[in-house]
Enzyme design. Structure first.
Site, mmCIF file in Angstrom:
data_model
loop_
_atom_site.group_PDB
_atom_site.id
_atom_site.type_symbol
_atom_site.label_atom_id
_atom_site.label_comp_id
_atom_site.label_asym_id
_atom_site.label_seq_id
_atom_site.Cartn_x
_atom_site.Cartn_y
_atom_site.Cartn_z
ATOM 1 N N GLU A 1 0.811 -1.215 0.039
ATOM 2 C CA GLU A 1 0.254 -0.015 -0.041
ATOM 3 C C GLU A 1 0.894 1.110 -0.248
ATOM 4 O OE1 GLU A 1 -0.661 -2.680 1.966
ATOM 5 O OE2 GLU A 1 -2.638 -3.079 1.503
ATOM 6 N N HIS B 1 -10.704 -4.711 10.119
ATOM 7 C CA HIS B 1 -11.377 -4.803 8.913
ATOM 8 C C HIS B 1 -12.745 -4.254 8.768
ATOM 9 C CE1 HIS B 1 -8.219 -7.825 7.731
ATOM 10 N NE2 HIS B 1 -8.304 -7.567 6.421
#
Lengths: 322, 337, 373
Positions: free
Chosen positions: B70, B139
């Protein structure tokens, strides 16, 4: 080859001398207390920025580090506007809002000095992606210190540049110290073998020899322009001043910097080479030195005379529209 | 006009803008899917299928799969934006910003200001947020307040398919960096969405219900719950205005203040953790600027100050629900000094 | 006796309407009503409108309370003779509601019909067809409007002929390219639309800018026009409410748009939240801002109307009429003064610029009258 063109030789020397004079002068003025904040000086490392950037045009991008003045000058930023920026004045390259660590001029392909160690390489991959997607023929160069070479962002960028086959050149400027910590201690393995591990060529270069850097950079940049992907240069060089101004450098050996200045100075080496080979006259170089000293005098005087930004400037340039 | 899901609406916005503007690209983990693998191309279209179909139309050069990396690819999106592309990067779950926040808040957000105005960074970072997916603590977070906090970023939290499409097109055309929050349990909700391209300006709240008794400000998925509660309470004679800010940065405080001036009662519903979230921010602004209009203490409906739990029974207790909103609205509606 | 019991049901105003809110009863329970009396105010997604009673008798039951939202076709109340026993009224209500549940479920499966799309002269034109019979009637909306503006008219007029309501280029769901934006260009598109549908001769009804467009067509191709109804038409004078035009083009905000749209009606309270929403959604579409600017730039430059077609009216040979709301705040009703004798002017006291919405019953009756000539 750099040696083959007199104009290029003059340009290389002029740029290196400009960087040296700029940094020496900022060092003096900072000690006098007229420059706010903190600055990281590039003196001693000039050959790297100049040797690489001589191959680049405005469609090519570079990303720099917190030690960015030299890269800015080599990439064509307005030197007087840089000085005003370092002083935090109106008319500075960033209107006095960025300062030493954030000097940028995207119109020149200079994506910014960067206050975050390892902040630049991902951004440079982005510039390379733009060049590749829009087929501009441009390349992008990430200047990274030996400290930044250990950041995950840098290593991730090696991988991304490789898997996306981006026209990127990573230039690891290894001045021996990440702040006060020796790169010999802090870097595991070798820079060039790291490059090889990611499937790209890695070349070690003498950072005091602008001819060597120029030649190695040429190969890497031609490779990138030809669509053959990224490569890495490990440039071994030295910094003359502390990590930041005011750093007493107690971690360095006695006489270390003096020896470097005496025996390994990139400008001295260049002067000796070109005059001995009869490529340039000593007088020409002396003339350049004099002109640049006067020019930097002007830059400092103009920066000191420039007004500071006003309250209105505080609130502008946050968004294009909001 | 056809009914389209939240997922389709975002996909359509991306496709329309990619057709209109060759500098628009999308990138992210598995955005096409199957890169380099022996099986199908366009195997995933993003982890929840939002970018499905873009790669076959626009090719791998404009729909880039990335390594799981990322920092590098969000940073590359930012760098590409600063040099002439309009990338839409997918940060799969907003929780993963933990590994790439520097590229967003030190780089993208600050270029324009640090460089004295001489930079534009038209990057869009799409990201999934929110609880309710049994996805546990790493998450499921609702982190738009953290981005809202950063000057230089714009933060979009669409609550419906219609809004998602118009706000996405605006985000792509916008010259500032935009963080675009998609609630993972909303992808299949449907409503009428025009086929054509349209833009919804940032900083203009939507008024999804209109009433004179209580103002409910709700964000993202919470707007659905607030609407349900408003409809229920209308039958009991408590008429609520429901304000969906649509963007938390810029934030349309004018619409909220105008409504509170009228109702004198405010409930703010926010799925983000309770400290320093949009509920506290909006409540503070109302207390500052509409104190005289308030007829009751402001109520905030938020999750508890805990990570998002895994067990379904615990997660259901965690997420703000319509019953909690109804209780809060009834409390402020019935408040007497 | 149950034949004498009349169900008052939720009307279907416009094809998209699925439900409506009963805002207010005008008649107390038990009170007498005559056909044509105002019975209830109904709020639809577009507008609040009054529904008149079609039956006479007494309002024996209010089945639905004020404020309730019910589906189209649902029983709102019962009108019957005062002499009928309560038990019979109650039994009617029970039977109706039992049957209605079934009907509603069946209707939900098909859903409302979608407007059709057609390529006309290089542009995508959206239109709604209703009814059968010749000659057909074509409805043309005004600046910033769309085919839904005829929601109270088209279903009624479609009872005895084919009707077509279209979205002009730049409007509704039609393509947004308006080219020069000139009235004559719209008239040419309208002609091409008629050609494409093979409509040889039509009754034309145009509102505001649409009035100017159908008039332009009637002047150029009189043989195609069976009759002409102009509702608050543009191009009969210079004056126009520039605040409205500029406001409509400029504002994207709900509150301001509500104020702007309020100028269209004698009673600004008729502007519903959904009506504002739909206009805002329309204005957000790509190309709309440029289309509106082009049209306004050509037809209303500098806050005045650029065309005056009044002198053409005297030469019209087909039946023609002008209808205007007395409280029109966009185009003043005085622009209808001094019309030639062949074009009668009907002024509706309680209507503003959107007379066909605000006084739909009267406008529908006037159109039917003209078509019957």
């Amino acid at each position: 080859m750099l040696q083959s063109n007199r104009q290029d030789l003059l340009k290389a020397y002029t740029q290196m001398r400009t960087i040296r004079e700029f940094e020496e002068r900022v060092h003096t003025e900072f000690a006098g207390g007229t420059i706010p904040g903190f600055v990281h000086l590039y003196a001693g490392e000039e050959a790297s920025a100049v040797g690489v950037c001589m191959h680049l045009g405005d469609k090519d991008h570079i990303g720099s580090t917190h030690r960015g003045h030299g890269h800015c000058i080599a990439k064509g930023c307005d030197v007087k506007a840089m000085m005003k920026e370092i002083y935090g004045r109106k008319g500075g390259l960033c209107g006095g809002k960025g300062g030493s660590m954030h000097i940028a001029d995207l119109s020149k392909g200079m994506m910014g000095a960067n206050g975050i160690v390892g902040g630049g390489p991902p951004l440079v991959c982005g510039a390379a992606l733009t060049a590749k997607t829009l087929k501009t023929g441009g390349v992008a160069v990430a200047f990274v210190g030996d400290g930044g070479s250990n950041q995950g962002t840098t290593l991730e960028s090696y991988n991304l540049a490789k898997v996306w086959n981006l026209p990127v050149i990573f230039v690891i400027e290894d001045n021996g110290y990440a702040e006060s910590t020796a790169s010999e201690w802090s870097v595991g393995g070798s820079q060039t073998k790291r490059a090889e591990a990611f499937g790209m060529p890695g070349t070690k270069v003498d950072g005091n020899d602008v001819f060597a850097i120029h030649e190695a950079a040429q190969e890497a940049i031609e490779r990138a322009r030809a669509g053959r992907g990224p490569s890495l240069l490990h440039v071994k060089l030295s910094r003359y001043f502390g990590h930041f101004e005011g750093d007493a450098m107690t971690y360095r050996a006695d006489g270390e910097v003096e020896a470097l200045r005496r025996d390994h100075d990139a400008l001295k080496i260049f002067r000796k080479r070109v005059t001995e080979a009869g490529l340039l006259e000593a007088g020409q170089l002396n003339e350049i030195d004099t002109d640049i000293a006067a020019f930097i005098d002007e830059a400092v005087a103009e920066a000191e005379a420039a007004p500071p930004p006003t309250g209105d400037d505080l609130l502008t340039d946050v968004y294009v529209s909001y | 006009m056809a009914k389209k899901s939240y997922r389709q609406a975002i996909n359509e916005a991306l496709a329309l803008e990619m057709r209109r503007d060759p500098t628009v690209i999308v990138m992210g983990e598995d955005n096409a899917g199957g890169m380099g693998a022996p099986g199908a191309d366009d195997a995933w279209g993003g982890v929840l299928g939002v970018t499905m179909g873009l790669m076959p139309e626009f090719g791998r050069e404009r729909v880039l799969d990335t390594p799981i990396s990322e920092s590098a690819f969000i940073g590359a999106a930012v760098g590409a934006a600063a040099t002439g592309l309009r990338p839409v990067a997918e940060l799969m779950f907003v929780d993963f910003m933990g590994v790439c926040f520097d590229q967003i808040f030190n780089q993208a957000a600050k270029f324009k200001y640090m460089f004295g105005g001489n930079a534009v960074t038209p990057v869009v970072i799409r990201t999934m947020y929110g609880a309710g997916f049994r996805a546990a603590s790493q998450h499921s977070q609702t982190l738009y307040p953290m981005f809202t906090h950063i000057p230089g970023l714009k933060v979009v939290v669409p609550s419906s398919p219609y809004d998602a499409k118009g706000l996405m097109i605006q985000a792509i055309r916008d010259d500032d960096p935009v963080i675009f929050f998609e609630h993972k349990v909303m992808y299949d909700i449907e409503e009428e969405v025009p086929d054509e391209a349209y833009t919804i300006p940032f900083g203009e709240a939507n008024l999804t219900r209109e009433g004179e008794d209580v103002t409910i400000v709700a964000i993202g998925r919470m707007v659905q719950f607030a609407n349900e509660v408003a409809d229920t309470l209308a039958k009991d004679g408590i008429n609520c205005s429901v304000i969906d800010p649509r963007t938390t940065s810029p934030l349309d405080m004018d619409t909220i203040l105008e409504s509170v001036e009228e109702t004198g009662r405010l409930v703010v519903v926010d799925e983000a953790s309770p400290r320093c979230n949009m509920a506290t921010d909006i409540s503070a602004a109302v207390a500052q600027h509409a104190f005289a209009a308030l007829k009751a203490p402001i109520r905030m409906v938020t999750p508890p100050h805990t990570p998002v739990p895994f067990a379904p029974q615990l997660e259901d207790l965690y997420v703000p629900n319509p019953a909690q909103i109804e209780t809060a609205v009834r409390a402020v509606a019935g408040y007497a000094r | 006796m149950s034949d004498a019991i009349k169900a008052v049901t939720m009307p279907k105003w416009g094809l998209a309407m699925e439900e409506g809110t009963l805002v207010a009863w005008h008649v107390p329970e038990g009170a007498p009503v005559r056909p044509g009396d105002d019975l209830v105010d109904i709020e639809t997604t577009k507008i609040t409108n009054v529904m008149e009673s079609t039956a006479g008798g007494n309002l024996r039951r209010r089945v639905v309370d004020e404020g309730a939202c019910v589906p189209v076709g649902a029983l709102l109340g019962v009108v019957a003779d005062a002499s009928l026993p309560d038990a019979e009224i109650d039994a009617f209500v029970v039977r109706f509601n039992a049957d209605f549940v079934v009907a509603a479920a069946a209707a939900a499966e098909t859903g409302p019909p979608e407007p059709e799309m057609m390529e006309v002269a290089g542009n995508r034109i959206s239109y709604q067809r209703m009814g059968e019979g010749s000659p057909p009637l074509v409805l043309v909306h005004g600046f910033g409007g769309d085919l839904n503006n005829w929601l109270f008219n088209q279903p009624v007029l479609a009872a005895s002929r084919a009707t077509y309501a279209l979205d002009l280029p730049g409007h509704g769901r039609s393509g947004k390219d308006v080219g020069s934006g000139e009235i004559t260009a719209f008239a040419r598109t309208l002609t091409a639309f008629l050609d494409a549908l093979r409509l040889e001769q039509v009754h034309l009804v145009g509102h505001s800018l649409g009035g100017a467009i159908v008039l332009d067509l009637a002047v150029r191709q009189p043989e195609r026009v069976a009759s002409l109804t102009l509702i608050a038409p543009a191009a009969l004078g210079g004056e126009i409410n520039a605040d409205y035009i500029e406001g409509f083009i400029a504002t994207g905000r709900r509150k301001e748009m509500r104020a702007v749209l309020g100028m269209l009606f004698a009673d600004p309270a008729l502007v519903s939240r959904d009506m504002v929403d739909e206009i805002l959604k329309y204005k957000r579409l790509d190309g709309v801002a440029a289309a509106l600017a082009a049209i306004a730039g050509d037809a209303f430059p500098d806050g005045r109307q650029s065309r005056d077609l009044k002198s053409c009216l005297g030469d019209l040979r087909m039946p023609a009429q002008v209808i205007w709301g007395r409280q029109d705040r966009i185009l003043p009703v005085a622009q209808g003064d001094g019309l030639p004798a062949n074009v009668p002017m009907h002024v509706l006291d309680d209507a503003g610029h959107m007379a066909h919405m605000e006084a739909a019953t009267q406008v529908n009756a006037l159109i039917e009258d003209l078509l019957g000539q």
